[in-house]
Design a protein around this motif. Structure first.
Motif, PDB file in Angstrom:
ATOM      1  N   LEU A  95      25.786   5.722  29.725  1.00 32.66           N
ATOM      2  CA  LEU A  95      25.928   6.961  29.738  1.00 32.66           C
ATOM      3  C   LEU A  95      27.548   7.111  29.350  1.00 32.66           C
ATOM      4  O   LEU A  95      28.152   7.874  28.867  1.00 32.66           O
ATOM      5  N   ALA A  96      28.460   6.021  29.750  1.00 29.10           N
ATOM      6  CA  ALA A  96      29.960   5.885  29.649  1.00 29.10           C
ATOM      7  C   ALA A  96      29.983   5.785  28.073  1.00 29.10           C
ATOM      8  O   ALA A  96      30.851   6.628  27.547  1.00 29.10           O
ATOM      9  N   ILE A  97      29.161   4.872  27.506  1.00 28.62           N
ATOM     10  CA  ILE A  97      29.349   4.658  26.188  1.00 28.62           C
ATOM     11  C   ILE A  97      28.913   6.000  25.412  1.00 28.62           C
ATOM     12  O   ILE A  97      29.594   6.402  24.541  1.00 28.62           O
ATOM     13  N   GLN A  98      27.745   6.496  25.822  1.00 26.60           N
ATOM     14  CA  GLN A  98      27.256   7.676  25.137  1.00 26.60           C
ATOM     15  C   GLN A  98      28.530   8.989  25.179  1.00 26.60           C
ATOM     16  O   GLN A  98      28.552   9.700  24.184  1.00 26.60           O
ATOM     17  N   LYS A  99      29.075   9.075  26.359  1.00 25.27           N
ATOM     18  CA  LYS A  99      29.981  10.387  26.489  1.00 25.27           C
ATOM     19  C   LYS A  99      31.077  10.022  26.085  1.00 25.27           C
ATOM     20  O   LYS A  99      31.943  11.033  25.660  1.00 25.27           O
ATOM     21  N   TRP A 100      31.820   8.685  26.014  1.00 27.41           N
ATOM     22  CA  TRP A 100      33.166   8.503  26.075  1.00 27.41           C
ATOM     23  C   TRP A 100      33.742   7.710  24.869  1.00 27.41           C
ATOM     24  O   TRP A 100      34.845   7.502  24.371  1.00 27.41           O
ATOM     25  N   ALA A 101      32.723   6.951  24.340  1.00 21.34           N
ATOM     26  CA  ALA A 101      33.219   5.780  23.301  1.00 21.34           C
ATOM     27  C   ALA A 101      32.914   6.266  22.120  1.00 21.34           C
ATOM     28  O   ALA A 101      32.586   7.455  21.617  1.00 21.34           O
ATOM     29  N   SER A 102      33.574   5.609  21.138  1.00 21.25           N
ATOM     30  CA  SER A 102      33.732   5.722  19.509  1.00 21.25           C
ATOM     31  C   SER A 102      32.241   5.812  19.029  1.00 21.25           C
ATOM     32  O   SER A 102      31.337   5.213  19.611  1.00 21.25           O
ATOM     33  N   GLU A 103      32.082   6.453  17.789  1.00 26.85           N
ATOM     34  CA  GLU A 103      30.644   6.553  17.194  1.00 26.85           C
ATOM     35  C   GLU A 103      30.468   4.867  17.026  1.00 26.85           C
ATOM     36  O   GLU A 103      29.235   4.570  17.236  1.00 26.85           O
ATOM     37  N   GLU A 104      31.504   4.300  16.419  1.00 27.80           N
ATOM     38  CA  GLU A 104      31.292   2.874  16.307  1.00 27.80           C
ATOM     39  C   GLU A 104      30.482   2.158  17.347  1.00 27.80           C
ATOM     40  O   GLU A 104      29.723   1.275  17.230  1.00 27.80           O
ATOM     41  N   LEU A 105      31.149   2.264  18.534  1.00 23.83           N
ATOM     42  CA  LEU A 105      30.597   1.702  19.681  1.00 23.83           C
ATOM     43  C   LEU A 105      29.181   2.279  20.198  1.00 23.83           C
ATOM     44  O   LEU A 105      28.367   1.494  20.498  1.00 23.83           O
ATOM     45  N   LYS A 106      28.940   3.421  20.079  1.00 26.47           N
ATOM     46  CA  LYS A 106      27.750   4.118  20.340  1.00 26.47           C
ATOM     47  C   LYS A 106      26.756   3.409  19.376  1.00 26.47           C
ATOM     48  O   LYS A 106      25.334   3.076  19.999  1.00 26.47           O
ATOM     49  N   ASN A 107      26.956   3.389  18.119  1.00 29.88           N
ATOM     50  CA  ASN A 107      25.855   2.743  17.196  1.00 29.88           C
ATOM     51  C   ASN A 107      25.868   1.346  17.309  1.00 29.88           C
ATOM     52  O   ASN A 107      24.435   0.959  17.237  1.00 29.88           O
ATOM     53  N   LYS A 108      26.585   0.742  17.860  1.00 29.46           N
ATOM     54  CA  LYS A 108      26.654  -0.879  18.048  1.00 29.46           C
ATOM     55  C   LYS A 108      25.618  -0.844  19.292  1.00 29.46           C
ATOM     56  O   LYS A 108      24.826  -1.990  19.307  1.00 29.46           O
ATOM     57  N   TRP A 109      26.177  -0.383  20.310  1.00 25.52           N
ATOM     58  CA  TRP A 109      25.438  -0.646  21.816  1.00 25.52           C
ATOM     59  C   TRP A 109      24.340   0.109  22.320  1.00 25.52           C
ATOM     60  O   TRP A 109      23.342  -0.543  22.837  1.00 25.52           O
ATOM     61  N   LEU A 110      24.334   1.536  22.086  1.00 22.56           N
ATOM     62  CA  LEU A 110      23.454   2.155  22.593  1.00 22.56           C
ATOM     63  C   LEU A 110      21.783   1.820  22.111  1.00 22.56           C
ATOM     64  O   LEU A 110      20.985   1.765  22.907  1.00 22.56           O
ATOM     65  N   PRO A 111      21.655   1.708  20.937  1.00 24.02           N
ATOM     66  CA  PRO A 111      20.191   1.155  20.543  1.00 24.02           C
ATOM     67  C   PRO A 111      19.711  -0.061  21.235  1.00 24.02           C
ATOM     68  O   PRO A 111      18.799  -0.339  21.684  1.00 24.02           O
ATOM     69  N   LYS A 112      20.965  -1.158  21.348  1.00 23.33           N
ATOM     70  CA  LYS A 112      20.555  -2.201  22.076  1.00 23.33           C
ATOM     71  C   LYS A 112      20.296  -2.190  23.562  1.00 23.33           C
ATOM     72  O   LYS A 112      19.222  -2.739  24.259  1.00 23.33           O
ATOM     73  N   LEU A 113      21.096  -1.378  24.303  1.00 22.72           N
ATOM     74  CA  LEU A 113      20.858  -0.837  25.717  1.00 22.72           C
ATOM     75  C   LEU A 113      19.595  -0.195  25.744  1.00 22.72           C
ATOM     76  O   LEU A 113      18.893  -0.271  26.730  1.00 22.72           O
ATOM     77  N   ALA A 114      19.103   0.581  24.876  1.00 24.20           N
ATOM     78  CA  ALA A 114      17.802   1.462  25.031  1.00 24.20           C
ATOM     79  C   ALA A 114      16.552   0.617  24.851  1.00 24.20           C
ATOM     80  O   ALA A 114      15.503   0.849  25.447  1.00 24.20           O
ATOM     81  N   SER A 115      16.907  -0.268  23.810  1.00 26.49           N
ATOM     82  CA  SER A 115      15.631  -1.263  23.701  1.00 26.49           C
ATOM     83  C   SER A 115      15.416  -2.516  24.671  1.00 26.49           C
ATOM     84  O   SER A 115      14.620  -3.061  24.771  1.00 26.49           O
TER      85      SER A 115
END
Length: 378
Positions: A95-115
Motif C-alpha cells: 500500500l505504501a508503494i501503491q499510494k506514494w511511489a512512482s508509476e515505475e515502481l508501482k508497475n515493477k513491484w505491485l504485480p509481483k507483490l500481488a502474485s
C-alpha cells in the motif's frame, strides 16, 4: 451507523473461514514450534489471491474493501498469528508503494507483490529506536546516480524471507522512505529467533553498509518518510492487528468452551461452574465489543472519513488489550493444560502479548487517544 455485511463480504468471510480451518490451523503449531513459515502456506495464500487482496486490480490484486480485508485478518488471527503478520507487513509495503511511489515502481513491484512472486517487509524500528520513529539513525547520502545507505533495523517481520524492504532513513536529517532489494550489495540479514510469540514470523535484523540504492527507489519524496509513507502504512498495520486480535480472541473462546464442556471437576462439567461461566461471558462480550470497533473503523476507512485514523487507534488499543485478558482467562480455564504445548492455549497466550507492542505500544496509543479527546474539549 448501520454495520451490515454485503453478500460479497459474507461470501468472502465463509471462504476465509474454510481456508483457515482446512489449511492454516492444521499447520499452526508446527509453524510456532519450528519458527518457520513454510513456502507451501505462502503458495496457498498466493493461489487464493490473499497476498494481493489490498492491491488494486490494475496491478493484479483484488482491490478489496476495508471490511473484507478486516475479515481476512480476523480469520487468519483465529488460525495463526504468524500468517496474519505476513499479510500485515506485506500489505503495509504494497500500500505504501501503491499510494506514494512512482508509476515505475508501482508497475515493477505491485504485480509481483500481488502474485506472491515477491514478499515485502517493513523496515522502521532500529536496535535503539522503537516508538520514537523520529529518532531513527539510519542515513542516506547522495552519490551521483545513487543514494548510499548505512544503518540497521531490528525486529523486522518476515526479514528472513522478504524480497523487497521498505526502509526508512534520514537524508540530510529528513526521514525518507526507500525500497531496498534483498540482493543489494552490502545488505545483510541476521535472523532473530526464540521470540515470545508469533514465532514463525521470520523476524530479523537488517544491516546496511554502504548500500547503493537507485534514486528511482525513493518512495514519496525527501522528508515525507514518516509524515506520509510510514503514517499510512502503520495505520493499515494497526487496522489488521486489531482484527487479528479479534480472531485470536474468538479462538480462545472456541477452545475454552470445548474444554469446559469436556473437563470434569468434583463430578460436574467445568462449564457448569458459575465462575467459569463468568470468565467465558467476559471473553464473549469483550471480543464482540472489539469486533464492533473494528467494523466501525473499517466502514469509516471505506468512506475515506478522516475520523478513521483515530478510530483505528481506538480499535487497535482496545482489541490488543482485550486479547491479553481473554487469553489469560482461556489459560486459566485450561489450568495446567493451558501451560502445555499439547493445547494451543499457551501459543495463544504468547501471541496475544505481542499485539500490545507492535505497530505502536498500548502506552503510545493512550497518549494519542487522550490528547485527541482533550483537543475536542477546547
Amino acid at each position: 451507523m448501520k454495520l451490515e455485511l454485503t453478500c460479497e463480504q459474507i461470501k468472502y468471510k465463509d471462504e476465509f473461514n474454510k481456508f483457515v480451518n482446512e489449511i492454516i490451523i492444521p499447520e499452526a503449531a508446527q509453524i510456532d514450534r519450528k519458527q518457520y513459515l513454510p513456502r507451501e502456506i505462502i503458495k496457498e495464500l498466493t493461489i487464493r489471491g490473499y497476498l494481493g487482496l489490498m492491491i488494486d486490480e490494475k496491478y493484479g490484486g483484488k482491490g478489496a474493501d476495508a471490511i473484507t480485508i478486516g475479515l481476512l485478518n480476523e480469520e487468519l488471527g483465529r488460525g495463526c498469528t504468524t500468517v496474519r503478520n505476513l499479510i500485515t507487513v506485506h500489505g503495509m509495503v504494497a500500500l505504501a508503494i501503491q499510494k506514494w511511489a512512482s508509476e515505475e515502481l508501482k508497475n515493477k513491484w505491485l504485480p509481483k507483490l500481488a502474485s506472491g512472486e515477491c514478499i515485502g517487509a517493513f523496515g522502521l524500528s532500529e536496535p535503539e529506536i522503537g516508538s520514537n520513529a523520529q529518532g531513527i539513525k539510519s542515513t542516506v547520502i547522495d552519490d551521483k546516480n545513487h543514494y548510499v545507505l548505512n544503518g540497521s533495523k531490528k525486529w523486522i517481520t518476515m526479514a528472513q524471507i522478504a524480497d523487497v524492504f521498505l526502509v526508512f532513513a534520514k537524508y540530510d536529517g529528513k526521514p525518507t522512505a526507500f525500497l531496498v532489494e534483498r540482493d543489494t550489495q552490502g545488505f545483510n540479514i541476521t535472523p532473530i529467533i526464540d521470540m515470545l510469540g508469533a514465532r514463525g514470523s521470520m523476524v530479523g535484523e537488517l544491516n546496511f553498509c554502504n548500500c547503493k540504492i537507485l534514486k528511482s527507489n525513493i518512495v514519496g519524496s525527501i522528508g515525507t518518510g514518516l509524515s506520509h509513507v510510514a503514517l499510512s502504512s502503520l495505520d493499515y498495520g494497526r487496522y489488521t492487528i486489531a482484527w487479528g486480535s479479534v480472531g485470536l480472541g474468538q479462538a480462545c473462546i472456541n477452545d475454552s468452551i470445548v474444554y469446559a464442556s469436556k473437563r470434569e471437576q468434583f463430578g460436574n462439567a467445568l462449564k457448569d461452574n458459575q465462575l467459569i461461566q463468568k470468565m467465558i461471558t467476559e471473553m464473549v462480550v469483550n471480543v464482540k465489543a472489539a469486533r464492533q470497533l473494528c467494523y466501525k473503523s473499517g466502514y469509516l476507512r471505506q468512506n475515506c472519513d478522516p475520523e478513521s485514523i483515530m478510530e483505528t487507534w481506538v480499535a487497535k488499543y482496545f482489541a490488543s488489550k482485550m486479547i491479553n485478558q481473554v487469553a489469560s482467562n482461556a489459560l486459566q480455564i485450561h489450568g495446567a493444560n493451558g501451560c502445555c504445548s499439547d493445547y494451543p492455549i499457551e501459543r495463544y497466550f504468547r501471541d496475544a502479548r505481542i499485539n500490545e507492542i507492535i505497530e505502536g505500544t498500548s502506552q503510545m496509543h493512550e497518549i494519542l487517544i487522550a490528547n485527541n479527546a482533550m483537543r475536542g474539549l477546547r
